[in-house]
Scaffold this active site. Structure first.
Site, PDB file in Angstrom:
ATOM      1  N   GLY A 241      37.349 -24.961   3.032  1.00 56.98           N
ATOM      2  CA  GLY A 241      37.410 -26.209   2.288  1.00 56.98           C
ATOM      3  C   GLY A 241      36.433 -27.265   2.774  1.00 56.98           C
TER       4      GLY A 241
ATOM      5  N   LEU B  21      39.494 -20.073  -3.290  1.00 54.65           N
ATOM      6  CA  LEU B  21      38.488 -20.902  -2.640  1.00 54.65           C
ATOM      7  C   LEU B  21      38.073 -20.320  -1.289  1.00 54.65           C
ATOM      8  CD1 LEU B  21      36.855 -23.558  -2.617  1.00 54.65           C
ATOM      9  CD2 LEU B  21      38.812 -24.627  -1.475  1.00 54.65           C
ATOM     10  N   ASP B  22      36.768 -20.048  -1.151  1.00 58.30           N
ATOM     11  CA  ASP B  22      36.165 -19.571   0.099  1.00 58.30           C
ATOM     12  C   ASP B  22      36.791 -18.281   0.603  1.00 58.30           C
ATOM     13  OD1 ASP B  22      34.432 -21.759   0.155  1.00 58.30           O
ATOM     14  OD2 ASP B  22      35.850 -22.995   1.273  1.00 58.30           O
ATOM     15  N   GLU B  23      37.346 -17.464  -0.307  1.00 54.59           N
ATOM     16  CA  GLU B  23      38.000 -16.219   0.094  1.00 54.59           C
ATOM     17  C   GLU B  23      37.276 -14.979  -0.439  1.00 54.59           C
ATOM     18  OE1 GLU B  23      40.579 -15.791   2.041  1.00 54.59           O
ATOM     19  OE2 GLU B  23      41.216 -17.875   2.329  1.00 54.59           O
TER      20      GLU B  23
END
Length: 300
Positions: free
Chosen positions: A217, A243-245
């Site tokens: 994040g 998100l960001d995965e």
């Protein structure tokens, strides 16, 4: 074609006019390499490079990337694909043939911070990043002058969470019109909607200014400073709905210590971000990445 890259692109295309790539993933079993090699041999291809990997020789998944030369490849590619299908069916393969000289149409999204964009532009200008760089889209005007100095179309589309879907409709229309193959988020500080991501599965490459899974994040350098970390890094990954995965393509780190303030971490981090994103994009453009579940096989 841009004046910076016209000569090098044409030279590259001519040099690799008959160079092809084949990427395969399938359940591991005997005979895969032999069958594929024989197929290419029977069609007059000469294998230049071959890399393979198995998650488990007994019941795992097998991956292979082959680069080959074949006379009149452009004219023969459709026939090659048609005649390969029976082999692919026997081994339950996911596969694709690509031509090296057919450069991928690429779009870059950026916000205010330009260091990753500049690295990509310099690499593209020097002929180290071989793609058809079609356009740059930004929700700020900061990048316009530098982008247009390279002869690349620049589009300013203000974006925020309140108008996100409306803006993305315009972006998707532009990407479809330009027949974009790859989208690079070069510090584009907006969260993409599931609809946008679904339209370009494993074609959106992001740079996150942290060594994931740490500090997912916003403001990861400030949180790293507060935590007193001794290593900071950056991660380039494919974008998914989480998100960001998404599957990680490349990561790198540098050591820091108690003397470094949050702004020092950001400065050091920018250097890491530039090289990590550049590597990930280059490997994607060269068809060196295969996504498997939420991981990547990278034949770099």
């Amino acid at each position: 074609m841009n004046a910076f890259t016209g000569t090098s692109v044409e030279s590259y295309k001519q040099r690799y006019i008959n160079r092809g790539r084949l990427l395969i993933s399938c359940p591991d079993q005997q005979g895969i390499v032999a069958s594929v090699s024989k197929f290419l041999y029977d069609h007059g291809a000469n294998i230049i490079e071959s890399n393979q990997y198995s998650t488990n020789p007994s019941g795992g998944t097998f991956f292979i990337r082959i680069e080959f030369e074949m006379e009149e490849l452009a004219e023969r590619k459709a026939t090659l694909e048609k005649e390969f299908r029976p082999i692919a069916s026997v081994f339950n393969m996911e596969w694709k043939f690509t031509r090296v000289s057919e450069l991928k149409r690429t779009a870059v999204f950026v916000s205010k911070e330009l260091h990753c964009l500049l690295e990509l532009l310099w690499e593209w200008q020097s002929g180290e990043l071989m793609c058809d760089l079609a356009l740059v889209i930004s929700n700020h005007e900061e990048a316009r002058s530098v982008v247009e100095s390279f002869g690349i179309p620049f589009y300013y589309l203000p974006a925020s969470k309140d108008i996100r879907e409306e803006v993305e409709k315009k972006q998707l229309a532009m990407l479809q019109k330009e027949e974009i193959d790859v989208i690079i988020l070069a510090r584009y500080m907006q969260i993409l909607t599931p609809n946008f991501v679904r339209a370009h599965p494993y074609q959106i490459i992001n740079i996150h200014h942290s060594f994931l899974p740490a500090f997912v994040g916003a403001k990861p350098y400030h949180r790293a400073y507060e935590r007193g970390v001794k290593l900071i890094g950056a991660t380039s990954h494919y974008v998914t709905d989480d998100l960001d995965e998404g599957p990680i393509i490349e990561q790198d780190i540098e050591r820091v210590d108690h003397r470094n303030q949050a702004e020092d971490l950001k400065k050091i981090g920018r250097s890491i971000e530039r090289r990590v994103l550049n590597n990930a994009v280059k490997w994607h453009l060269e068809d060196r990445v295969i996504v498997h579940e939420n991981r990547t096989i990278v034949f770099n």
